[in-house]
Design a protein around this motif. Structure first.
Motif, mmCIF file in Angstrom:
data_model
loop_
_atom_site.group_PDB
_atom_site.id
_atom_site.type_symbol
_atom_site.label_atom_id
_atom_site.label_comp_id
_atom_site.label_asym_id
_atom_site.label_seq_id
_atom_site.Cartn_x
_atom_site.Cartn_y
_atom_site.Cartn_z
ATOM 1 N N ARG A 186 80.790 62.762 151.071
ATOM 2 C CA ARG A 186 81.504 61.637 150.638
ATOM 3 C C ARG A 186 80.703 60.727 149.875
ATOM 4 O O ARG A 186 81.109 60.064 148.856
ATOM 5 C CB ARG A 186 82.282 60.978 151.620
ATOM 6 N N TRP A 187 79.524 60.272 150.454
ATOM 7 C CA TRP A 187 78.769 58.964 149.830
ATOM 8 C C TRP A 187 77.224 59.430 149.812
ATOM 9 O O TRP A 187 76.819 60.382 150.331
ATOM 10 C CB TRP A 187 79.078 58.061 151.123
ATOM 11 N N ALA A 188 76.823 58.826 148.808
ATOM 12 C CA ALA A 188 75.436 58.995 148.337
ATOM 13 C C ALA A 188 74.526 58.240 149.246
ATOM 14 O O ALA A 188 73.342 58.523 149.482
ATOM 15 C CB ALA A 188 75.246 58.731 147.027
ATOM 16 N N GLY A 189 75.073 57.080 149.866
ATOM 17 C CA GLY A 189 74.443 56.314 150.827
ATOM 18 C C GLY A 189 75.253 55.472 151.637
ATOM 19 O O GLY A 189 76.380 55.168 151.217
ATOM 20 N N ALA A 190 74.649 54.633 152.371
ATOM 21 C CA ALA A 190 75.567 53.659 153.201
ATOM 22 C C ALA A 190 74.717 52.437 153.731
ATOM 23 O O ALA A 190 73.482 52.721 154.092
ATOM 24 C CB ALA A 190 76.225 54.350 154.482
ATOM 25 N N VAL A 191 75.266 51.531 153.876
ATOM 26 C CA VAL A 191 74.600 50.304 154.737
ATOM 27 C C VAL A 191 75.768 50.202 155.956
ATOM 28 O O VAL A 191 76.782 49.883 155.973
ATOM 29 C CB VAL A 191 74.836 48.897 154.017
ATOM 30 N N TYR B 108 74.274 65.343 149.844
ATOM 31 C CA TYR B 108 72.667 65.963 149.902
ATOM 32 C C TYR B 108 71.681 64.968 149.705
ATOM 33 O O TYR B 108 71.737 64.406 148.357
ATOM 34 C CB TYR B 108 72.789 67.271 149.201
ATOM 35 N N GLY B 109 70.546 64.867 150.496
ATOM 36 C CA GLY B 109 69.750 63.889 150.029
ATOM 37 C C GLY B 109 70.067 62.199 150.194
ATOM 38 O O GLY B 109 69.300 61.682 149.963
ATOM 39 N N GLY B 110 71.268 61.938 150.666
ATOM 40 C CA GLY B 110 71.905 60.853 151.040
ATOM 41 C C GLY B 110 70.774 59.933 152.090
ATOM 42 O O GLY B 110 70.340 60.592 152.904
ATOM 43 N N SER B 111 71.036 58.535 152.012
ATOM 44 C CA SER B 111 70.283 57.941 153.147
ATOM 45 C C SER B 111 71.597 56.615 153.799
ATOM 46 O O SER B 111 72.414 56.281 152.830
ATOM 47 C CB SER B 111 69.478 57.010 152.473
ATOM 48 N N VAL B 112 71.070 56.543 154.789
ATOM 49 C CA VAL B 112 71.997 55.451 155.465
ATOM 50 C C VAL B 112 71.091 54.363 156.168
ATOM 51 O O VAL B 112 70.122 54.588 156.882
ATOM 52 C CB VAL B 112 73.203 55.935 156.541
ATOM 53 N N ALA B 113 71.194 52.980 155.852
ATOM 54 C CA ALA B 113 70.527 51.986 156.436
ATOM 55 C C ALA B 113 71.129 51.394 157.626
ATOM 56 O O ALA B 113 72.234 51.006 157.380
ATOM 57 C CB ALA B 113 70.312 50.822 155.466
ATOM 58 N N ALA B 114 70.481 51.859 158.659
ATOM 59 C CA ALA B 114 71.602 51.268 160.040
ATOM 60 C C ALA B 114 70.898 49.825 160.506
ATOM 61 O O ALA B 114 69.840 49.864 161.013
ATOM 62 C CB ALA B 114 71.123 52.410 161.023
ATOM 63 N N CYS B 115 71.603 48.773 160.469
ATOM 64 C CA CYS B 115 71.376 47.441 160.779
ATOM 65 C C CYS B 115 72.193 46.983 161.795
ATOM 66 O O CYS B 115 71.996 45.677 161.903
ATOM 67 C CB CYS B 115 71.116 46.802 159.620
#
Length: 335
Positions: A220-225, A242-249
């Motif tokens: 669904r998402w290319a990335g996330a915060v 695929y290849g996405g990233s999530v910044a967990a804060c």
């Protein structure tokens, strides 16, 4: 150099049995810690961590009594180091401010010189606290996503807890940088505000959650915060492209993470931990310059800003713990 000030007002948190009592008290400069730089505080801000400092079960304060406030912006009045000159406008976020030493909810603060960031051109002292720790955390999250190759053309970016401080700033930065932003919130009344901040789509908290029966779900998402953690972060990992990233804060949804290795080894996704408290000084300087120039979003954020005085803080801190605060709350200390 030292400055002669007899007394100044501060919000002090003190233990009172099994609770914490908040109240305005008069302090003296000698009540402040013995560090190199003394600052007359103009503004501070309200963060979820400040709310935690106001309750015994928050477990962020090392020892009471303490002046809370993990952010401050003001003018240097005295300095024992040539690296920071009196008269300089500065900001301080994170480190041990408002946790193990007196913080920003007082007319004066004293901090180590290496905590001090010169106010960048393009930001006022109030702007700096409209951003504060929340804004710096958001900027660090976007920075880390970009470092890991997340680009606007790759697809939508999810921001969870989007009506909160970190979420609202992250969303505004991403929108200004050209990303398609999907905002997730549990506050239906905040939808119009989130669209004004730059969200192209607003969804409920439940729309992000999955039942967890499958280790991977649709991309669904290319990335996330992610400011929520818990089940929300687990669901994001299963739904990243695929290849996405999530910044967990954040962890308002809980500290536990129920996940498998499949998103990492079959889709090459990245889980990026975001620590804004002890971020290196060179990173701070770089990101505050971005927040003042290419990522400047204070005009947008001001639409969802509330300004309060010190005496209003006890109720505001209780409100942020109840999840009732939308956008940013700036504290007018001694402008």
């Amino acid at each position: 150099m030292t400055e002669q000030v007899e007394h100044f007002p501060a919000l002090v948190a003190e233990e009172a049995g099994d609770t914490v009592r908040l109240g305005i008290q008069e302090l003296r400069l000698q009540d402040l810690p013995a560090h190199e730089v003394t600052i007359r505080v103009a503004y501070s801000s309200v963060n979820y961590k400040d709310g935690l400092a106001s309750i015994k079960e928050g477990r962020v304060v090392r020892a009471y009594p303490i002046v809370p406030g993990i952010d401050l912006a003001g003018t240097v009045t005295a300095s024992d180091t040539p690296a920071v000159k009196p008269g300089t406008k500065v900001l301080v976020t994170g480190y041990e401010l408002g946790v193990s030493q007196h913080g920003g909810y007082a007319a004066y603060a004293r901090v180590p010189a290496d905590w001090v960031i010169p106010l960048p051109d393009g930001l006022s002292l109030r702007d700096a606290m409209l951003l504060g720790t929340a804004g710096f955390t958001a900027a660090l999250s976007v920075h880390r996503l970009q470092e890991n190759g997340v680009r606007p053309e790759q697809g939508p970016i999810l921001v969870t807890g989007a009506s909160g401080g970190v979420g609202s700033v992250a969303m505004a930065i991403l929108a200004k940088a050209g990303y398609q932003v999907v905002a997730s919130t549990g506050k239906e009344a905040a939808h119009d505000v989130l669209r004004a901040l730059g969200a192209t789509e607003v969804v409920s908290r439940e729309a992000v959650l999955t039942d967890g029966s499958k280790p991977l779900e649709r991309q669904r998402w290319a990335g996330a915060v992610d400011t929520v953690g818990g089940r929300t972060l687990s669901s994001i990992l299963r739904n990243l492209r695929y290849g996405g990233s999530v910044a967990a804060c954040g962890l308002t949804g809980g500290p536990q993470l129920d996940a498998t290795v499949f998103p990492f080894i079959l889709r090459g996704v990245n889980l990026l931990g975001i620590d804004s408290v002890y971020a290196p000084r060179d990173v701070r300087l770089t990101l505050w310059e971005r927040l003042a120039k290419p990522w400047k979003v204070t005009d947008r954020l001001a639409r969802a800003m509330t300004v309060v005085d010190l005496d209003a803080l006890p109720e505001v801190l209780a409100s942020i713990l109840r999840g009732e605060v939308t956008g940013r709350v700036v504290v007018r200390v001694a402008p």
